[in-house]
Structures are given as structure tokens and as C-alpha cells.
Design a protein around this motif. Structure first.
Motif, PDB file in Angstrom:
ATOM      1  N   GLN A   1     -67.760 -38.607 -44.473  1.00 28.92           N
ATOM      2  CA  GLN A   1     -67.439 -39.089 -45.824  1.00 28.92           C
ATOM      3  C   GLN A   1     -66.153 -39.919 -45.841  1.00 28.92           C
ATOM      4  O   GLN A   1     -65.928 -40.674 -46.785  1.00 28.92           O
ATOM      5  CB  GLN A   1     -67.322 -37.924 -46.808  1.00 28.92           C
ATOM      6  N   TYR A   2     -65.343 -39.807 -44.801  1.00 26.90           N
ATOM      7  CA  TYR A   2     -64.162 -40.679 -44.723  1.00 26.90           C
ATOM      8  C   TYR A   2     -64.582 -42.136 -44.888  1.00 26.90           C
ATOM      9  O   TYR A   2     -63.886 -42.922 -45.530  1.00 26.90           O
ATOM     10  CB  TYR A   2     -63.446 -40.519 -43.379  1.00 26.90           C
ATOM     11  N   GLN A   3     -65.699 -42.516 -44.298  1.00 30.02           N
ATOM     12  CA  GLN A   3     -66.168 -43.898 -44.398  1.00 30.02           C
ATOM     13  C   GLN A   3     -66.434 -44.273 -45.856  1.00 30.02           C
ATOM     14  O   GLN A   3     -66.008 -45.320 -46.326  1.00 30.02           O
ATOM     15  CB  GLN A   3     -67.431 -44.099 -43.555  1.00 30.02           C
ATOM     16  N   GLY A   4     -67.152 -43.413 -46.576  1.00 31.31           N
ATOM     17  CA  GLY A   4     -67.440 -43.677 -47.982  1.00 31.31           C
ATOM     18  C   GLY A   4     -66.188 -43.677 -48.846  1.00 31.31           C
ATOM     19  O   GLY A   4     -66.070 -44.478 -49.783  1.00 31.31           O
ATOM     20  N   LEU A   5     -65.254 -42.796 -48.537  1.00 37.89           N
ATOM     21  CA  LEU A   5     -63.982 -42.773 -49.281  1.00 37.89           C
ATOM     22  C   LEU A   5     -63.223 -44.076 -49.061  1.00 37.89           C
ATOM     23  O   LEU A   5     -62.666 -44.650 -50.005  1.00 37.89           O
ATOM     24  CB  LEU A   5     -63.138 -41.571 -48.854  1.00 37.89           C
ATOM     25  N   GLN A   6     -63.211 -44.555 -47.815  1.00 40.69           N
ATOM     26  CA  GLN A   6     -62.539 -45.817 -47.522  1.00 40.69           C
ATOM     27  C   GLN A   6     -63.225 -46.973 -48.246  1.00 40.69           C
ATOM     28  O   GLN A   6     -62.565 -47.874 -48.769  1.00 40.69           O
ATOM     29  CB  GLN A   6     -62.495 -46.077 -46.015  1.00 40.69           C
ATOM     30  N   GLU A   7     -64.558 -46.935 -48.308  1.00 37.30           N
ATOM     31  CA  GLU A   7     -65.291 -47.980 -49.030  1.00 37.30           C
ATOM     32  C   GLU A   7     -64.932 -47.988 -50.516  1.00 37.30           C
ATOM     33  O   GLU A   7     -64.766 -49.056 -51.112  1.00 37.30           O
ATOM     34  CB  GLU A   7     -66.797 -47.806 -48.829  1.00 37.30           C
ATOM     35  N   LEU A   8     -64.810 -46.803 -51.131  1.00 36.34           N
ATOM     36  CA  LEU A   8     -64.370 -46.740 -52.530  1.00 36.34           C
ATOM     37  C   LEU A   8     -62.976 -47.336 -52.683  1.00 36.34           C
ATOM     38  O   LEU A   8     -62.722 -48.123 -53.602  1.00 36.34           O
ATOM     39  CB  LEU A   8     -64.366 -45.287 -53.033  1.00 36.34           C
ATOM     40  N   HIS A   9     -62.092 -46.960 -51.768  1.00 39.52           N
ATOM     41  CA  HIS A   9     -60.715 -47.459 -51.800  1.00 39.52           C
ATOM     42  C   HIS A   9     -60.700 -48.989 -51.685  1.00 39.52           C
ATOM     43  O   HIS A   9     -59.997 -49.668 -52.430  1.00 39.52           O
ATOM     44  CB  HIS A   9     -59.919 -46.809 -50.670  1.00 39.52           C
ATOM     45  N   ASP A  10     -61.512 -49.521 -50.786  1.00 37.27           N
ATOM     46  CA  ASP A  10     -61.579 -50.973 -50.595  1.00 37.27           C
ATOM     47  C   ASP A  10     -62.184 -51.672 -51.806  1.00 37.27           C
ATOM     48  O   ASP A  10     -61.709 -52.725 -52.233  1.00 37.27           O
ATOM     49  CB  ASP A  10     -62.409 -51.312 -49.355  1.00 37.27           C
ATOM     50  N   THR A  11     -63.236 -51.096 -52.364  1.00 37.46           N
ATOM     51  CA  THR A  11     -63.953 -51.711 -53.473  1.00 37.46           C
ATOM     52  C   THR A  11     -63.123 -51.758 -54.754  1.00 37.46           C
ATOM     53  O   THR A  11     -63.104 -52.768 -55.455  1.00 37.46           O
ATOM     54  CB  THR A  11     -65.274 -50.951 -53.750  1.00 37.46           C
ATOM     55  N   TYR A  12     -62.434 -50.659 -55.057  1.00 42.20           N
ATOM     56  CA  TYR A  12     -61.756 -50.540 -56.349  1.00 42.20           C
ATOM     57  C   TYR A  12     -60.238 -50.620 -56.284  1.00 42.20           C
ATOM     58  O   TYR A  12     -59.580 -50.584 -57.323  1.00 42.20           O
ATOM     59  CB  TYR A  12     -62.169 -49.222 -57.025  1.00 42.20           C
ATOM     60  N   GLY A  13     -59.690 -50.713 -55.100  1.00 43.56           N
ATOM     61  CA  GLY A  13     -58.233 -50.687 -54.937  1.00 43.56           C
ATOM     62  C   GLY A  13     -57.492 -51.732 -55.747  1.00 43.56           C
ATOM     63  O   GLY A  13     -56.459 -51.442 -56.352  1.00 43.56           O
ATOM     64  N   GLU A  14     -58.009 -52.942 -55.775  1.00 41.00           N
ATOM     65  CA  GLU A  14     -57.324 -54.016 -56.505  1.00 41.00           C
ATOM     66  C   GLU A  14     -57.370 -53.814 -58.021  1.00 41.00           C
ATOM     67  O   GLU A  14     -56.625 -54.451 -58.747  1.00 41.00           O
ATOM     68  CB  GLU A  14     -57.921 -55.373 -56.135  1.00 41.00           C
ATOM     69  N   ARG A  15     -58.244 -52.918 -58.473  1.00 40.30           N
ATOM     70  CA  ARG A  15     -58.364 -52.635 -59.908  1.00 40.30           C
ATOM     71  C   ARG A  15     -57.550 -51.411 -60.329  1.00 40.30           C
ATOM     72  O   ARG A  15     -57.622 -50.986 -61.481  1.00 40.30           O
ATOM     73  CB  ARG A  15     -59.826 -52.446 -60.280  1.00 40.30           C
ATOM     74  N   GLY A  16     -56.786 -50.831 -59.387  1.00 44.49           N
ATOM     75  CA  GLY A  16     -55.929 -49.701 -59.751  1.00 44.49           C
ATOM     76  C   GLY A  16     -56.498 -48.354 -59.370  1.00 44.49           C
ATOM     77  O   GLY A  16     -56.249 -47.361 -60.053  1.00 44.49           O
ATOM     78  N   PHE A  17     -57.249 -48.297 -58.272  1.00 43.69           N
ATOM     79  CA  PHE A  17     -57.837 -47.044 -57.798  1.00 43.69           C
ATOM     80  C   PHE A  17     -57.331 -46.734 -56.395  1.00 43.69           C
ATOM     81  O   PHE A  17     -57.128 -47.636 -55.589  1.00 43.69           O
ATOM     82  CB  PHE A  17     -59.369 -47.157 -57.752  1.00 43.69           C
ATOM     83  N   THR A  18     -57.151 -45.455 -56.118  1.00 48.12           N
ATOM     84  CA  THR A  18     -56.847 -45.041 -54.752  1.00 48.12           C
ATOM     85  C   THR A  18     -57.413 -43.659 -54.480  1.00 48.12           C
ATOM     86  O   THR A  18     -57.657 -42.878 -55.386  1.00 48.12           O
ATOM     87  CB  THR A  18     -55.328 -45.070 -54.472  1.00 48.12           C
ATOM     88  N   VAL A  19     -57.619 -43.402 -53.204  1.00 46.10           N
ATOM     89  CA  VAL A  19     -58.004 -42.089 -52.715  1.00 46.10           C
ATOM     90  C   VAL A  19     -56.750 -41.457 -52.129  1.00 46.10           C
ATOM     91  O   VAL A  19     -55.955 -42.144 -51.481  1.00 46.10           O
ATOM     92  CB  VAL A  19     -59.090 -42.201 -51.612  1.00 46.10           C
ATOM     93  N   LEU A  20     -56.550 -40.168 -52.366  1.00 47.13           N
ATOM     94  CA  LEU A  20     -55.458 -39.417 -51.743  1.00 47.13           C
ATOM     95  C   LEU A  20     -56.091 -38.314 -50.911  1.00 47.13           C
ATOM     96  O   LEU A  20     -56.774 -37.442 -51.449  1.00 47.13           O
ATOM     97  CB  LEU A  20     -54.525 -38.814 -52.800  1.00 47.13           C
ATOM     98  N   GLY A  21     -55.889 -38.368 -49.603  1.00 43.14           N
ATOM     99  CA  GLY A  21     -56.479 -37.391 -48.700  1.00 43.14           C
ATOM    100  C   GLY A  21     -55.497 -36.298 -48.326  1.00 43.14           C
ATOM    101  O   GLY A  21     -54.380 -36.579 -47.891  1.00 43.14           O
ATOM    102  N   PHE A  22     -55.927 -35.049 -48.491  1.00 50.92           N
ATOM    103  CA  PHE A  22     -55.109 -33.879 -48.177  1.00 50.92           C
ATOM    104  C   PHE A  22     -55.806 -33.036 -47.105  1.00 50.92           C
ATOM    105  O   PHE A  22     -56.683 -32.231 -47.425  1.00 50.92           O
ATOM    106  CB  PHE A  22     -54.870 -33.036 -49.430  1.00 50.92           C
ATOM    107  N   PRO A  23     -55.456 -33.223 -45.833  1.00 49.39           N
ATOM    108  CA  PRO A  23     -56.067 -32.413 -44.782  1.00 49.39           C
ATOM    109  C   PRO A  23     -55.809 -30.921 -45.015  1.00 49.39           C
ATOM    110  O   PRO A  23     -54.738 -30.531 -45.487  1.00 49.39           O
ATOM    111  CB  PRO A  23     -55.353 -32.875 -43.510  1.00 49.39           C
ATOM    112  N   CYS A  24     -56.820 -30.125 -44.685  1.00 49.23           N
ATOM    113  CA  CYS A  24     -56.740 -28.679 -44.886  1.00 49.23           C
ATOM    114  C   CYS A  24     -57.480 -27.977 -43.756  1.00 49.23           C
ATOM    115  O   CYS A  24     -58.573 -28.400 -43.373  1.00 49.23           O
ATOM    116  CB  CYS A  24     -57.364 -28.321 -46.235  1.00 49.23           C
ATOM    117  N   ASP A  25     -56.886 -26.912 -43.234  1.00 54.85           N
ATOM    118  CA  ASP A  25     -57.484 -26.171 -42.121  1.00 54.85           C
ATOM    119  C   ASP A  25     -57.948 -24.781 -42.548  1.00 54.85           C
ATOM    120  O   ASP A  25     -58.074 -23.888 -41.733  1.00 54.85           O
ATOM    121  CB  ASP A  25     -56.470 -26.070 -40.967  1.00 54.85           C
ATOM    122  N   GLN A  26     -58.224 -24.593 -43.829  1.00 50.06           N
ATOM    123  CA  GLN A  26     -58.601 -23.268 -44.321  1.00 50.06           C
ATOM    124  C   GLN A  26     -60.088 -22.955 -44.201  1.00 50.06           C
ATOM    125  O   GLN A  26     -60.495 -21.846 -44.505  1.00 50.06           O
ATOM    126  CB  GLN A  26     -58.183 -23.120 -45.788  1.00 50.06           C
TER     127      GLN A  26
END
Length: 159
Positions: free
Chosen positions: A41-66
């Protein structure tokens, strides 16, 4: 009222980031892992970031080992993995806990705002929270929800 902009978190590079810097942006907060069945899903998240980034969107990734020790690496190893395998350019943060007494304050707040199938707890890696421009939680998505399926909600939040 508390919102996303009231929190801070440590970036994957060790620098403290005030999340008020995302005031006015639409944000998708995701707990991630490098050795999970949902890792692609990292790929899809990056695609969202690329597609909408210029319009004021970002993804924030929080790695978790739980969850089944699926994020065993150091922050440096995680950053290198994400960049090398998925070209991740959206902000990544230092590894956090999302459940239990050690849960990051941001995740305690997110779970209070939008419960899931098992109450407030995060069920697994790649649980997603869509945050509006005003810093409030708009929706929560299960780990099985592919990033592309969120695009309509992102479009609506950006409108």
C-alpha cells in the motif's frame, strides 16, 4: 477543541515536527510497517500524495512494530526501505506505538475521534485516518482499504 494541529511528532530523521505546519492541508495519517501483507500500500499512498499534493494534501506515515513484529528496523532502515522500494517522498515519522499505555498522544486522540471495529484500538498496520483542512478527523479506514478507494473522500475534503 483538540485537532491534528495541536500535536507534534518526531520525524524519521529525529527532528521534532509541529503538526500545526499542516494547518490548511488535508492529511491522511497511516500507521505503517515494512514486513506486512499490506506493505505494498506504500505505492498507493505515494500515488495519492503525488496526485493531490499540489492541491494541499499529504500522507503522514507512522511506522509501528506492535503488530506481529512487522516493523523491526531502525528509523534509518525504515526510511531507506520506503525510499528504495516505493519511492516514498511523503513525510515519515519515527516509530511509534498506536495502542496501549505507550501509544503516541496523536494516536490516542485519533482513536478517540473515530473508533473502529474493535472499539478505539487500532486493529492492524495501515489503518488510515483522513483529516480535514481544519485538523479534525473526517473518517477512518480499515487496513484492507486500498489507498485508491479513498481518493473520492480526498477530493471532497479538498473541494
Amino acid at each position: 477543541m483538540t485537532n491534528l494541529h495541536d500535536f507534534a511528532a518526531t520525524g524519521i530523521d529525529g527532528q521534532e515536527i509541529d503538526l500545526s505546519s499542516y494547518d490548511g492541508s488535508v492529511v491522511l495519517v497511516v500507521n505503517t510497517a515494512s514486513k506486512c501483507g499490506f506493505t505494498p500500500q506504500y505505492q498507493g499512498l505515494q500515488e495519492l500524495h503525488d496526485t493531490y499534493g499540489e492541491r494541499g494534501f499529504t500522507v503522514l506515515g507512522f511506522p509501528c512494530d506492535q503488530f506481529a513484529h512487522q516493523e523491526p528496523g531502525t528509523d534509518d532502515e525504515i526510511a531507506a526501505f520506503c525510499e528504495r522500494n516505493y519511492g516514498v517522498s511523503f513525510p515519515m515519522f519515527a516509530k511509534v506505538e498506536v495502542n496501549g499505555k505507550g501509544a503516541h498522544p496523536l494516536y490516542r486522540w485519533l482513536k478517540d475521534q473515530k473508533g473502529g471495529l474493535i472499539g478505539g484500538a487500532i486493529k492492524w498496520n495501515f489503518t488510515k485516518f483522513l483529516i480535514g483542512r481544519d485538523g479534525t478527523v473526517l473518517d477512518r479506514y480499515a487496513p484492507t482499504t486500498e489507498p485508491a478507494k479513498i481518493s473520492g473522500d480526498i477530493e471532497q475534503a479538498l473541494a
